[in-house]
Design a protein around this motif. Sequence first.
Motif, PDB file in Angstrom:
ATOM      1  N   ASP A 198       0.817  -1.206   0.000  1.00  0.00           N
ATOM      2  CA  ASP A 198       0.000   0.000   0.000  1.00  0.00           C
ATOM      3  C   ASP A 198       0.854   1.260   0.000  1.00  0.00           C
ATOM      4  OD1 ASP A 198      -2.478  -1.471   0.265  1.00  0.00           O
ATOM      5  OD2 ASP A 198      -1.918  -1.820   2.359  1.00  0.00           O
ATOM      6  N   PHE A 199       0.436   2.251  -0.803  1.00  0.00           N
ATOM      7  CA  PHE A 199       1.045   3.580  -0.793  1.00  0.00           C
ATOM      8  C   PHE A 199       0.016   4.587  -0.301  1.00  0.00           C
ATOM      9  CE2 PHE A 199       3.784   1.465  -3.869  1.00  0.00           C
ATOM     10  CZ  PHE A 199       5.047   1.955  -3.540  1.00  0.00           C
ATOM     11  N   THR A 200       0.444   5.464   0.613  1.00  0.00           N
ATOM     12  CA  THR A 200      -0.402   6.552   1.079  1.00  0.00           C
ATOM     13  C   THR A 200       0.205   7.873   0.626  1.00  0.00           C
ATOM     14  OG1 THR A 200       0.786   6.773   3.189  1.00  0.00           O
ATOM     15  CG2 THR A 200      -1.074   5.217   3.110  1.00  0.00           C
ATOM     16  N   LEU A 201      -0.624   8.904   0.555  1.00  0.00           N
ATOM     17  CA  LEU A 201      -0.150  10.209   0.090  1.00  0.00           C
ATOM     18  C   LEU A 201       0.935  10.765   1.012  1.00  0.00           C
ATOM     19  CD1 LEU A 201      -0.669  12.226  -2.200  1.00  0.00           C
ATOM     20  CD2 LEU A 201      -2.242  13.430  -0.661  1.00  0.00           C
ATOM     21  N   SER A 202       0.831  10.489   2.308  1.00  0.00           N
ATOM     22  CA  SER A 202       1.815  11.016   3.263  1.00  0.00           C
ATOM     23  C   SER A 202       3.202  10.418   3.048  1.00  0.00           C
ATOM     24  CB  SER A 202       1.345  10.754   4.698  1.00  0.00           C
ATOM     25  OG  SER A 202       1.238   9.358   4.949  1.00  0.00           O
TER      26      SER A 202
END
Length: 220
Positions: A198-202
């Motif tokens: 998973d990639f998050t914007l933060s």
Amino acid sequence: GKMPDGKKAMLVSGGEFYINITKNGQQLELSTPVTLIIPTSLSDDTGGNPDMTLWNLAEQDSVWVQEDFNQVGLGGVFLNDGMINTGIDDSTYIAYLNDFGWTNVDCFYEDQRPKTTILASVPTGYTNQNCDIYLHYDGNGNALAELDTYDGSTGLFSEHYGQIPIGLACHIIFASESQGQWRYAIKPATITAGAIYDFTLSETILGTQDQMIAAIKALP
């Protein structure tokens, strides 16, 4: 690169090059093969690999296709172990080119471990229309694969041939253009069967193209 069954698999490169000649704006054609001497020191595979062959870029679908020597006659590449004096101290590949354009000295990446298909999620608002996901094979220099499928119903990127070795040490890369800059994230991983990364914007960084390239080049 395209395999004989039409599927794609990771290639290890000994050098990629583009050669073309025009005269007065008109494209010329080769009447005899061009001989090209390629020092192996220009690639990460210093010393050379006898399994390398020549590959041509099929621009319509951006995939490398192995040259068909039965059709083109003289062609191919071989590792020169000093048998031919090239005037270059390093070991070299000697390639015979039958066409202009992009050509690659490649062989398929070999790994005997069991394979799996991995998935990657991206931040909200991103799809295959505005970002890409890549896989960097640690310890293999320029080996960079694209997760080239996207499921709009789940929002997940994947590669659809199940060619990722379980236990592979790698880095997964998220990249997107953002108003003239690049938004990217690079995370280390050891591949497990059926995992979702998973990639998050933060986690992302906003920077220049040169900064993103430098970060990728710095990977092991």
